[in-house]
Design an enzyme around this catalytic site. Sequence first.
Site, PDB file in Angstrom:
ATOM      1  N   HIS A 151       0.797  -1.229   0.000  1.00 23.94           N
ATOM      2  CA  HIS A 151       0.000   0.000   0.000  1.00 23.94           C
ATOM      3  C   HIS A 151       0.828   1.276   0.000  1.00 23.94           C
ATOM      4  O   HIS A 151       0.285   2.349  -0.246  1.00 23.94           O
ATOM      5  CB  HIS A 151      -0.940   0.026   1.199  1.00 23.94           C
ATOM      6  CG  HIS A 151      -2.190  -0.773   0.994  1.00 23.94           C
ATOM      7  ND1 HIS A 151      -3.261  -0.313   0.264  1.00 23.94           N
ATOM      8  CD2 HIS A 151      -2.528  -2.023   1.398  1.00 23.94           C
ATOM      9  CE1 HIS A 151      -4.206  -1.228   0.243  1.00 23.94           C
ATOM     10  NE2 HIS A 151      -3.791  -2.279   0.925  1.00 23.94           N
ATOM     11  N   LYS A 187      -6.585  14.650   5.942  1.00 26.80           N
ATOM     12  CA  LYS A 187      -5.975  13.327   5.840  1.00 26.80           C
ATOM     13  C   LYS A 187      -5.004  13.173   7.003  1.00 26.80           C
ATOM     14  O   LYS A 187      -4.715  14.142   7.713  1.00 26.80           O
ATOM     15  CB  LYS A 187      -5.271  13.130   4.496  1.00 26.80           C
ATOM     16  CG  LYS A 187      -4.270  14.217   4.134  1.00 26.80           C
ATOM     17  CD  LYS A 187      -3.757  14.015   2.718  1.00 26.80           C
ATOM     18  CE  LYS A 187      -4.761  14.516   1.695  1.00 26.80           C
ATOM     19  NZ  LYS A 187      -4.751  13.760   0.457  1.00 26.80           N
ATOM     20  N   ARG A 188      -4.520  11.957   7.195  1.00 27.27           N
ATOM     21  CA  ARG A 188      -3.524  11.709   8.239  1.00 27.27           C
ATOM     22  C   ARG A 188      -2.373  12.708   8.103  1.00 27.27           C
ATOM     23  O   ARG A 188      -1.909  12.981   6.997  1.00 27.27           O
ATOM     24  CB  ARG A 188      -3.015  10.272   8.051  1.00 27.27           C
ATOM     25  CG  ARG A 188      -2.111   9.724   9.110  1.00 27.27           C
ATOM     26  CD  ARG A 188      -2.008   8.208   8.954  1.00 27.27           C
ATOM     27  NE  ARG A 188      -1.660   7.802   7.605  1.00 27.27           N
ATOM     28  CZ  ARG A 188      -0.412   7.543   7.195  1.00 27.27           C
ATOM     29  NH1 ARG A 188       0.605   7.668   8.022  1.00 27.27           N
ATOM     30  NH2 ARG A 188      -0.182   7.149   5.964  1.00 27.27           N
ATOM     31  N   LYS A 212       2.772  13.880   3.145  1.00 30.27           N
ATOM     32  CA  LYS A 212       1.507  14.433   2.640  1.00 30.27           C
ATOM     33  C   LYS A 212       1.559  15.961   2.556  1.00 30.27           C
ATOM     34  O   LYS A 212       0.670  16.593   1.993  1.00 30.27           O
ATOM     35  CB  LYS A 212       0.341  13.971   3.515  1.00 30.27           C
ATOM     36  CG  LYS A 212       0.082  12.460   3.392  1.00 30.27           C
ATOM     37  CD  LYS A 212      -1.057  12.005   4.301  1.00 30.27           C
ATOM     38  CE  LYS A 212      -1.283  10.499   4.239  1.00 30.27           C
ATOM     39  NZ  LYS A 212      -1.889  10.028   2.981  1.00 30.27           N
ATOM     40  N   THR A 240      -7.145   7.869  -1.540  1.00 32.43           N
ATOM     41  CA  THR A 240      -8.550   7.623  -1.859  1.00 32.43           C
ATOM     42  C   THR A 240      -9.411   8.849  -1.566  1.00 32.43           C
ATOM     43  O   THR A 240     -10.473   9.003  -2.159  1.00 32.43           O
ATOM     44  CB  THR A 240      -9.104   6.421  -1.066  1.00 32.43           C
ATOM     45  OG1 THR A 240      -8.749   6.557   0.311  1.00 32.43           O
ATOM     46  CG2 THR A 240      -8.554   5.117  -1.608  1.00 32.43           C
ATOM     47  N   LYS A 270     -12.855  10.772  -3.472  1.00 30.74           N
ATOM     48  CA  LYS A 270     -14.083  11.203  -2.799  1.00 30.74           C
ATOM     49  C   LYS A 270     -14.363  12.677  -3.076  1.00 30.74           C
ATOM     50  O   LYS A 270     -15.511  13.071  -3.320  1.00 30.74           O
ATOM     51  CB  LYS A 270     -13.964  10.958  -1.294  1.00 30.74           C
ATOM     52  CG  LYS A 270     -13.853   9.493  -0.916  1.00 30.74           C
ATOM     53  CD  LYS A 270     -13.398   9.320   0.529  1.00 30.74           C
ATOM     54  CE  LYS A 270     -13.027   7.869   0.812  1.00 30.74           C
ATOM     55  NZ  LYS A 270     -12.351   7.683   2.094  1.00 30.74           N
TER      56      LYS A 270
END
Length: 697
Positions: free
Chosen positions: A231, A429-430, A435, A540, A544
């Site tokens: 992942h 997000k985390r 990120k 993901t 969305k």
Amino acid sequence: DAALGNGGLGRLAACFLDSMATLDLPAWGYGIRYEHGMFEQRIKDGHQVEYPDTWLTKGNPWEIQRLDITYPITFYGSETVMAVAYDVPIPGYDTLNTNSLRLWSAMPDQDIDLGKFNEGEYSNALKARQTALEITQVLYPNDNNLAGKELRLKQQYFFVSASLQDMIKTFMAAKPGRSWEELPDKVAMQLNDTHPSIAVAELMRILMDTHGLGWTLAWSIVTKVFAYTNHTVLPEALEKWSVSLMTTLLPRIVEIIFEINRRWLNEVKEVFGDDQDMMDKLSILEGDGEFQNVRMAHLAIVGSFKVNGVAAIHAEIVKADVFPQFVEYYARKGIKDKFIGVTNGVTCRRWMAQCNPELNALITKCLGSDKWIKDLSLLSGLKKFENDDAVLDELHQAKMANKKRLAAYVKEHLDEDVDCDTMFDIQVKRIHEYKRQLLNVLQIIHRYSELKKMSPSERAKMQKKTCFIGGKAAAGYFIAKRVIALALAVGATINNDPDTSDYLKLIFIPNYKVGNAQIIIPANDISEHISTAGTEASGTSNMKFVMNGGIIIGTDDGANIEIKENIGEENIFIFGAKCDDIPDATKKMKDGAPWDPRLENVVSMIRSGKFGSPDDFEPVLASIEGGQDKYLLAHDFASYIECQAKVDEAFADSKSWRKKCLNAIAGMGFFSTDRTINEYAENIWDCKPCPRPDPRK
């Protein structure tokens, strides 16, 4: 909101369960019934504080405790705890089929040592019970210490062993006396990242020690049963466990892993001869003595018949950069299809139909039915409405309804007023360095700085924007927690500046989870997916956000690339270094390439104390200065600022923007988990639908 998995990976598994049931596949999920899921995030004095997530306080009416389904799990060679099953029904959409999510809870095999209790040794009498209950108390205990690492490994083995024992029991009970060679024809097990990869050795143990199979037959079965999904390329996903810790906790498993590795290296030697470098790179074990580790990703690859990445670019990175030696080995053996790609998706049932009723109604009206909820490819039919002013206006009204819903949530929980006529720019997000929430905060500071320099008449020409950031940082992740503190400090300053607060706000939304995501995501005008190219396997939330009528600003990373291909590059804003640029860009920044002056100004503002004590943020700045800019924030900053300006310009043309949004939604049919799960079923599991007969007929 039980938060039994972490971030996008846990939510992806939930989407997979929904699609497997909807597609009538005979497929179950397994997990741990943590008493406390991912922590509740609260903000105290401008910092994240973790509180227990007590999701079971009022019980869980959806679960069924199965005291008839229990399995022994052995640690330290002789200490046994029991795994007790709890079943959560997973109903499919528009089908009679219902699958299950089976969660395991730990219980002692002996509830109380009555002898010790009667002698007054109350704590010792209950010690076995307490030790067992600890296993399923908390999701992801902080593993910055040895005790945390040991508990995490205990959780993994507990979960894996119980699940495998359950699957074997089901296989045997269905047809008593059947041949073990049938197992791969009846059972496929997908390893969801490396965390359950100890299953390879555990299934060997069960087949040999419990059921008496020889090594050769057992291994031939194991390697036809497992498939492994990688992942992410980050180190925390490519788990390594200390051999000394594993030997103490799971002595028999270590024996089996060593034997798997011995036989594996003999096979490697047959292909590469005495190439010691290749042997070292392909070995399941690395290091020596007290520093020897088990590379769990290597164990997963050797024990699986398929390995897949989760986006087109990620599948190539897995082959070219993460496991190239394995790819070469299998190619020389004539196996060229072991490594494949299966692009992630999300379930539109939750992430469109349920969370966005206004958009749901509009799509259904335009397409003439709600069949799109089960066949997302039908969204392409929206393209014919791109010049229909009435439809575009309804799309805008749906967006405004969602923005008002989010504004009401923010007012209720944070007592902050939000102008719904501003552009809603969202990054939830985390929290992780790759990120790049920090990059977002730095550009917000730059925007604030520019606004402060302007006269009131100049400001009046600027695009008004409300920025939302949300996400949890792992309890032991120091830098990520300081990034949250910086975002909060910047928000506190700019939201209360009378010169600029009408034009720019930054809202940090605490305790990001599915419940508030369903309010946040439909409200987006623009969403930020800005990881350094080559670091995000898929993502993901990007899917969305676009499905809910928003536009992405992002990098050429993960599924952003395929989203661009499906919706058209005119409907997405891409900036920054591409994957192929990363090695040169990294070297350039390490060698001290000069920063963009605008970024230098932002850093100076932070150090000036404009946003509070600079000492609080010094570790954050140190993480990108002095050649430490691992994730290339400074390299991509100028490109990011220019891209933000393009977003402002595009948003100002309201009709054109609405058209972009409609066309983006129309292009998202590919990103349904129904398509993803169909690919797993056809290309990996060889699993066919089994619709439940209608009992009414």
